[in-house]
Design a protein around this motif. Structure first.
Motif, PDB file in Angstrom:
ATOM      1  N   THR A  20     -39.958 -10.765 -53.051  1.00 56.31           N
ATOM      2  CA  THR A  20     -41.134 -10.442 -53.863  1.00 56.31           C
ATOM      3  C   THR A  20     -42.356 -11.191 -53.359  1.00 56.31           C
ATOM      4  OG1 THR A  20     -39.859  -9.939 -55.858  1.00 56.31           O
ATOM      5  CG2 THR A  20     -42.128 -10.640 -56.179  1.00 56.31           C
ATOM      6  N   VAL A  23     -43.568  -9.646 -49.894  1.00 53.47           N
ATOM      7  CA  VAL A  23     -44.245  -8.361 -50.080  1.00 53.47           C
ATOM      8  C   VAL A  23     -45.591  -8.547 -50.773  1.00 53.47           C
ATOM      9  CG1 VAL A  23     -44.096  -6.125 -51.240  1.00 53.47           C
ATOM     10  CG2 VAL A  23     -42.085  -7.058 -50.093  1.00 53.47           C
ATOM     11  N   SER A  24     -45.614  -9.396 -51.801  1.00 54.43           N
ATOM     12  CA  SER A  24     -46.854  -9.599 -52.560  1.00 54.43           C
ATOM     13  C   SER A  24     -47.922 -10.280 -51.729  1.00 54.43           C
ATOM     14  CB  SER A  24     -46.569 -10.413 -53.820  1.00 54.43           C
ATOM     15  OG  SER A  24     -45.653  -9.760 -54.656  1.00 54.43           O
ATOM     16  N   GLY A  27     -49.253  -7.946 -49.179  1.00 56.13           N
ATOM     17  CA  GLY A  27     -50.143  -6.986 -49.839  1.00 56.13           C
ATOM     18  C   GLY A  27     -51.476  -7.588 -50.203  1.00 56.13           C
ATOM     19  N   ALA A  89     -44.105  -0.458 -48.619  1.00 59.33           N
ATOM     20  CA  ALA A  89     -44.340  -1.324 -49.782  1.00 59.33           C
ATOM     21  C   ALA A  89     -45.607  -2.150 -49.602  1.00 59.33           C
ATOM     22  CB  ALA A  89     -43.135  -2.230 -49.998  1.00 59.33           C
ATOM     23  N   ILE A  90     -45.732  -2.794 -48.445  1.00 61.84           N
ATOM     24  CA  ILE A  90     -46.912  -3.634 -48.194  1.00 61.84           C
ATOM     25  C   ILE A  90     -48.169  -2.782 -48.131  1.00 61.84           C
ATOM     26  CG2 ILE A  90     -48.019  -5.152 -46.505  1.00 61.84           C
ATOM     27  CD1 ILE A  90     -45.197  -6.151 -45.777  1.00 61.84           C
ATOM     28  N   LEU A  93     -49.209  -1.590 -51.705  1.00 61.79           N
ATOM     29  CA  LEU A  93     -49.817  -2.685 -52.469  1.00 61.79           C
ATOM     30  C   LEU A  93     -51.184  -3.042 -51.901  1.00 61.79           C
ATOM     31  CD1 LEU A  93     -46.729  -5.059 -52.972  1.00 61.79           C
ATOM     32  CD2 LEU A  93     -47.810  -3.619 -54.699  1.00 61.79           C
ATOM     33  N   LEU A 155     -48.742  -9.204 -58.017  1.00 69.90           N
ATOM     34  CA  LEU A 155     -47.375  -9.736 -57.977  1.00 69.90           C
ATOM     35  C   LEU A 155     -46.487  -8.996 -58.972  1.00 69.90           C
ATOM     36  CD1 LEU A 155     -45.546 -12.210 -56.888  1.00 69.90           C
ATOM     37  CD2 LEU A 155     -45.950 -13.102 -59.171  1.00 69.90           C
ATOM     38  N   SER A 158     -45.672  -5.554 -57.886  1.00 67.68           N
ATOM     39  CA  SER A 158     -44.719  -5.454 -56.779  1.00 67.68           C
ATOM     40  C   SER A 158     -43.343  -5.015 -57.246  1.00 67.68           C
ATOM     41  CB  SER A 158     -44.612  -6.799 -56.049  1.00 67.68           C
ATOM     42  OG  SER A 158     -43.972  -7.774 -56.863  1.00 67.68           O
ATOM     43  N   VAL A 161     -42.134  -1.595 -55.988  1.00 68.45           N
ATOM     44  CA  VAL A 161     -41.693  -1.280 -54.626  1.00 68.45           C
ATOM     45  C   VAL A 161     -40.187  -1.063 -54.567  1.00 68.45           C
ATOM     46  CG1 VAL A 161     -43.625  -2.600 -53.660  1.00 68.45           C
ATOM     47  CG2 VAL A 161     -41.379  -3.684 -53.859  1.00 68.45           C
ATOM     48  N   GLU A 168     -36.302  -6.407 -54.345  1.00 66.12           N
ATOM     49  CA  GLU A 168     -37.123  -7.481 -54.934  1.00 66.12           C
ATOM     50  C   GLU A 168     -36.546  -7.844 -56.300  1.00 66.12           C
ATOM     51  OE1 GLU A 168     -39.192  -6.214 -57.742  1.00 66.12           O
ATOM     52  OE2 GLU A 168     -37.734  -4.666 -57.286  1.00 66.12           O
TER      53      GLU A 168
END
Length: 218
Positions: A20, A23-24, A27, A89-90, A93, A155, A158, A161, A168
């Motif tokens: 998480t 990815v966050s 992003g 995903a990235i 976001l 966050l 996320s 995703v 995540e």
């Protein structure tokens, strides 16, 4: 309540929390880059760039993030564009956050008195120096609180995703709940991890605000 279920789930939730965070943060960084460029386009004075920036903001603020993620990951594959799950995903976001960050920065720049830039230009400052030494520092101080809020919202967003297969916190919490039949402990553990990460973001944001304020006071 069975605490042993929560204890047993901690290693899985910890790894999911790491995913998480990755990815966050990716992003957020992508969103900052996009937001800065879109903000520059909107305040550039060029009608074509301003309209393009406004269109970008309208689209990515108006379409739900879940739909954007599904579009990037599934719809583009119909045309032979195979996007890896992590990139989707990235990207989802970052594109969505960029629209919100652009408007936050634009509002902060509009809050800075235009007379300051004009006075600096009259004193011989170049356009780059006006932005670097006068406009951006003040805009960052003004935009710090809403940007921190945007980071915490990103966050939490996320969690969406998981629809593209990213393991995540939310997805792992759901898996634990379905395998142990103990949703209370599974979701409580996931929620505590989200809370801890958001408290860290808020703390770092508060530190950044104080440093920016101290720099302005010098």
């Amino acid at each position: 309540m069975q605490p042993q279920v929560l204890v047993h789930s901690l290693p899985y939730l910890t790894r999911a929390a790491g995913m998480t965070l990755v990815v966050s943060l990716a992003g957020i960084i992508l969103g900052m880059a996009i937001g800065f460029l879109v903000c520059l386009a909107r305040v550039s004075g060029n009608p074509a760039l301003a309209r393009a920036g406004a269109l970008y903001v309208s689209f990515f603020r108006g379409v739900p993030l879940l739909v954007q993620l599904l579009f990037i990951y599934y719809f583009l594959a119909e045309f032979g564009v195979d996007i890896p799950a992590m990139a989707a995903a990235i990207g989802g976001l970052g594109f969505a956050s960029g629209a919100f960050q652009a408007e936050i920065l634009r509002g902060a720049l509009n809050a800075v008195s235009p007379g300051q830039g004009e006075a600096a230009t009259a004193l011989g400052f170049s356009r780059v120096d006006v932005w670097r030494r006068i406009l951006l520092p003040q805009a960052l101080r003004i935009s710090a609180p809403p940007l921190i809020n945007e980071f915490t919202l990103l966050l939490k967003a996320s969690s969406l995703v998981s629809v593209v297969g990213i393991a995540e916190l939310t997805r792992v919490s759901m898996n634990i709940a379905s395998s142990t039949y103990r949703p209370l402990e599974a979701y409580l553990g996931g929620g505590l991890f989200y809370l801890a990460i958001n408290l860290c973001i808020a703390g770092l944001g508060g530190l950044a605000e104080r440093r920016l304020a101290a720099g302005a006071a010098k």
